[in-house]
Each structure stands twice: as structure tokens, then as C-alpha cells.
Write a protein that holds these residues in place. Structure first.
Motif, PDB file in Angstrom:
ATOM      1  N   ARG A   1       0.846  -1.191   0.000  1.00 15.72           N
ATOM      2  CA  ARG A   1       0.000   0.000   0.000  1.00 15.72           C
ATOM      3  C   ARG A   1       0.884   1.244   0.000  1.00 15.72           C
ATOM      4  N   THR A   2       0.582   2.159  -0.891  1.00  9.20           N
ATOM      5  CA  THR A   2       1.374   3.378  -0.970  1.00  9.20           C
ATOM      6  C   THR A   2       0.746   4.523  -0.182  1.00  9.20           C
ATOM      7  N   ASP A   3      -0.459   4.307   0.361  1.00  4.75           N
ATOM      8  CA  ASP A   3      -1.107   5.376   1.098  1.00  4.75           C
ATOM      9  C   ASP A   3      -0.874   5.280   2.612  1.00  4.75           C
ATOM     10  N   ASP A   4      -0.154   4.253   3.061  1.00  7.33           N
ATOM     11  CA  ASP A   4       0.177   4.157   4.474  1.00  7.33           C
ATOM     12  C   ASP A   4       1.212   5.217   4.824  1.00  7.33           C
ATOM     13  N   PRO A   5       1.026   5.907   5.970  1.00  8.22           N
ATOM     14  CA  PRO A   5       2.012   6.910   6.356  1.00  8.22           C
ATOM     15  C   PRO A   5       3.347   6.271   6.727  1.00  8.22           C
ATOM     16  N   GLU A   6       4.394   7.018   6.528  1.00 10.20           N
ATOM     17  CA  GLU A   6       5.727   6.564   6.905  1.00 10.20           C
ATOM     18  C   GLU A   6       5.780   6.353   8.413  1.00 10.20           C
ATOM     19  N   ARG A   7       6.439   5.284   8.851  1.00 11.86           N
ATOM     20  CA  ARG A   7       6.658   5.028  10.283  1.00 11.86           C
ATOM     21  C   ARG A   7       8.099   5.378  10.610  1.00 11.86           C
ATOM     22  N   VAL A   8       8.269   6.169  11.660  1.00 15.23           N
ATOM     23  CA  VAL A   8       9.602   6.585  12.086  1.00 15.23           C
ATOM     24  C   VAL A   8       9.792   6.139  13.531  1.00 15.23           C
ATOM     25  N   LYS A   9      10.802   5.317  13.769  1.00 11.43           N
ATOM     26  CA  LYS A   9      11.069   4.792  15.107  1.00 11.43           C
ATOM     27  C   LYS A   9      12.040   5.716  15.841  1.00 11.43           C
ATOM     28  N   ILE A  10      11.679   6.050  17.062  1.00  4.84           N
ATOM     29  CA  ILE A  10      12.516   6.884  17.921  1.00  4.84           C
ATOM     30  C   ILE A  10      13.036   5.991  19.041  1.00  4.84           C
ATOM     31  N   GLY A  11      14.344   5.944  19.192  1.00  8.15           N
ATOM     32  CA  GLY A  11      14.950   5.129  20.238  1.00  8.15           C
ATOM     33  C   GLY A  11      15.085   5.906  21.540  1.00  8.15           C
ATOM     34  N   ILE A  12      15.650   5.253  22.532  1.00 10.34           N
ATOM     35  CA  ILE A  12      15.893   5.891  23.824  1.00 10.34           C
ATOM     36  C   ILE A  12      16.843   7.064  23.617  1.00 10.34           C
TER      37      ILE A  12
ATOM     38  N   VAL B   1       4.028   8.569  11.090  1.00  6.77           N
ATOM     39  CA  VAL B   1       3.669   8.053  12.404  1.00  6.77           C
ATOM     40  C   VAL B   1       4.973   7.854  13.161  1.00  6.77           C
ATOM     41  N   LEU B   2       5.110   8.558  14.292  1.00  8.97           N
ATOM     42  CA  LEU B   2       6.313   8.479  15.113  1.00  8.97           C
ATOM     43  C   LEU B   2       6.068   7.457  16.219  1.00  8.97           C
ATOM     44  N   THR B   3       6.994   6.505  16.378  1.00  8.68           N
ATOM     45  CA  THR B   3       6.806   5.444  17.354  1.00  8.68           C
ATOM     46  C   THR B   3       8.004   5.333  18.286  1.00  8.68           C
ATOM     47  N   THR B   4       7.737   4.881  19.497  1.00 10.36           N
ATOM     48  CA  THR B   4       8.809   4.532  20.417  1.00 10.36           C
ATOM     49  C   THR B   4       8.309   3.422  21.316  1.00 10.36           C
ATOM     50  N   SER B   5       9.230   2.611  21.800  1.00  8.42           N
ATOM     51  CA  SER B   5       8.851   1.496  22.662  1.00  8.42           C
ATOM     52  C   SER B   5       9.862   1.372  23.795  1.00  8.42           C
ATOM     53  N   GLY B   6       9.576   0.491  24.711  1.00  4.83           N
ATOM     54  CA  GLY B   6      10.482   0.270  25.828  1.00  4.83           C
ATOM     55  C   GLY B   6      10.401   1.338  26.896  1.00  4.83           C
ATOM     56  N   LEU B   7       9.239   1.983  27.016  1.00  6.38           N
ATOM     57  CA  LEU B   7       9.078   2.997  28.057  1.00  6.38           C
ATOM     58  C   LEU B   7       8.741   2.311  29.373  1.00  6.38           C
TER      59      LEU B   7
ATOM     60  N   ARG C   1       5.350   0.520  28.336  1.00  9.45           N
ATOM     61  CA  ARG C   1       4.473   1.100  27.323  1.00  9.45           C
ATOM     62  C   ARG C   1       5.217   1.281  26.004  1.00  9.45           C
ATOM     63  N   SER C   2       4.440   1.312  24.933  1.00  5.53           N
ATOM     64  CA  SER C   2       4.908   1.688  23.603  1.00  5.53           C
ATOM     65  C   SER C   2       3.969   2.770  23.102  1.00  5.53           C
ATOM     66  N   LEU C   3       4.495   3.687  22.290  1.00  9.07           N
ATOM     67  CA  LEU C   3       3.702   4.821  21.827  1.00  9.07           C
ATOM     68  C   LEU C   3       3.698   4.920  20.315  1.00  9.07           C
ATOM     69  N   ARG C   4       2.590   5.474  19.815  1.00  9.81           N
ATOM     70  CA  ARG C   4       2.468   5.792  18.390  1.00  9.81           C
ATOM     71  C   ARG C   4       1.821   7.163  18.284  1.00  9.81           C
ATOM     72  N   LEU C   5       2.579   8.157  17.801  1.00 14.00           N
ATOM     73  CA  LEU C   5       2.053   9.502  17.581  1.00 14.00           C
ATOM     74  C   LEU C   5       1.630   9.616  16.127  1.00 14.00           C
ATOM     75  N   GLU C   6       0.329   9.792  15.923  1.00 15.96           N
ATOM     76  CA  GLU C   6      -0.213   9.981  14.584  1.00 15.96           C
ATOM     77  C   GLU C   6      -0.120  11.473  14.280  1.00 15.96           C
ATOM     78  N   SER C   7       0.894  11.846  13.538  1.00 16.39           N
ATOM     79  CA  SER C   7       1.221  13.268  13.384  1.00 16.39           C
ATOM     80  C   SER C   7       0.176  14.066  12.621  1.00 16.39           C
ATOM     81  N   ASP C   8      -0.640  13.412  11.819  1.00 11.56           N
ATOM     82  CA  ASP C   8      -1.662  14.161  11.093  1.00 11.56           C
ATOM     83  C   ASP C   8      -2.852  14.541  11.977  1.00 11.56           C
ATOM     84  N   THR C   9      -3.038  13.852  13.120  1.00 13.43           N
ATOM     85  CA  THR C   9      -4.151  14.166  14.017  1.00 13.43           C
ATOM     86  C   THR C   9      -3.704  14.623  15.404  1.00 13.43           C
ATOM     87  N   GLY C  10      -2.475  14.303  15.782  1.00 12.76           N
ATOM     88  CA  GLY C  10      -2.014  14.590  17.138  1.00 12.76           C
ATOM     89  C   GLY C  10      -2.415  13.516  18.136  1.00 12.76           C
ATOM     90  N   ASN C  11      -3.069  12.445  17.671  1.00 18.67           N
ATOM     91  CA  ASN C  11      -3.446  11.352  18.570  1.00 18.67           C
ATOM     92  C   ASN C  11      -2.210  10.595  19.016  1.00 18.67           C
TER      93      ASN C  11
END
Length: 173
Positions: A13-24, A35-41, A150-160
């Protein structure tokens, strides 16, 4: 099928937003629909800031309360300087502090070794709140404390901010 060589198969699918992983001790800012993601919180805190007017959003994964006694180093590692570097990066992308809203998650007491005083997780949360207040950025949602990761996913187009907790249902802030 997902192809990781830079090409796309017919079923990708080409309409899925890019996922960007943020480390510690890392942060990222975007002005597109990534979509900005981080895990291991555990005791760490994920700080998500979104500015609806500019469309800029960012996420930082901080691990310790303050950089007070540290010279140089990685600003994103600490709650006080991590919030500061994220705000600066958002402003560089056109965001205004007047429009910024923050959400935080993490700060659990999974591995509390403190005999006296508060845990790293609660001190991280306290320092993040203090720093956001100093910048005049309202904290509009939080999921902190407890004894689970916890793990997080920030949906940057909505702020969710979607928070996935170990052995618990997901929550959206």
C-alpha cells in the motif's frame, strides 16, 4: 508482501504513512503524515507535542529527569533538556508555542531501587510537567505511573497518541 529494497510490490500500500522509530534518548519532528513510534518505556517518558496550526508534531523519548550535573552530551536523554530540544525543533519547522499541545506516557516504577524519595519514573514525569509549564505548553493528556511498560504511536496528522501498555488494552490520548 513488503519489500525493503526501496521498491514496492504490487500489493504494498502506498497510502500508508511513513513510520519513524525513535529510540531511547532520541527525538524526531515531522510536518507530514508520518507516524512516530517509540517502545520500551518503563521509567522513561515519551513526550509528544503537536501544533495543529502548522501541522508539526514531534516525539522525544527521555530517560532521566535532569541534565543538571552533566556537561555536554545528548540533550534528548533528559526530561528538562529533551523537552527543550523538541520545542526548538518544532519551532524550526514553523510551530508556535501558542498552538502546541503535549501528551506524555511512561514513568512507571517497574524497577524502583530508591529507598528514600521518589522513583526515577515519577521524577521524570514531574520534570517533564515542570518543563512544559515553563514553556507555556498545556499538557492535555497523560498515561503515567504504574508498574508496566508502554509503547507509543504519535499519529502526526491528528495529534493522537496511542499508548499500548503491557498486558493492558491500548488507549488513545
Amino acid at each position: 508482501m513488503k519489500v525493503y529494497d526501496g521498491t514496492q510490490s504490487e500489493t504494498t500500500r502506498t497510502d500508508d504513512p511513513e513510520r519513524v522509530k525513535i529510540g531511547i534518548a532520541e527525538y524526531q519532528v515531522t510536518t507530514d503524515s508520518a507516524v512516530l513510534t517509540t517502545s520500551g518505556l518503563g521509567s522513561c517518558i515519551g513526550v509528544a507535542i503537536y501544533d495543529e496550526l502548522s501541522g508539526a508534531a514531534g516525539l522525544v523519548h527521555v530517560m532521566l529527569p535532569t541534565a543538571e550535573d552533566v556537561e555536554g552530551g545528548n540533550r534528548a536523554k533528559f526530561a528538562d533538556t529533551g523537552v527543550a530540544v523538541l520545542v526548538e525543533a518544532l519551532e524550526a519547522e514553523g510551530a508556535s508555542r501558542d498552538g502546541m499541545r503535549a501528551k506524555i506516557a511512561g514513568g512507571s516504577d517497574m524497577l524502583d531501587f530508591s529507598e528514600n524519595g521518589s522513583s526515577i519514573g515519577s521524577r521524570n514525569a514531574e520534570k517533564v510537567r515542570e518543563t512544559l509549564e515553563a514553556y507555556g505548553i498545556p499538557l492535555v493528556g497523560e498515561d503515567v505511573g504504574g508498574d508496566h511498560g508502554r509503547s507509543l504511536r504519535l499519529e502526526s496528522d491528528t495529534g493522537n497518541l496511542v499508548v499500548k501498555s503491557a498486558n493492558m488494552d491500548s488507549a488513545t490520548l
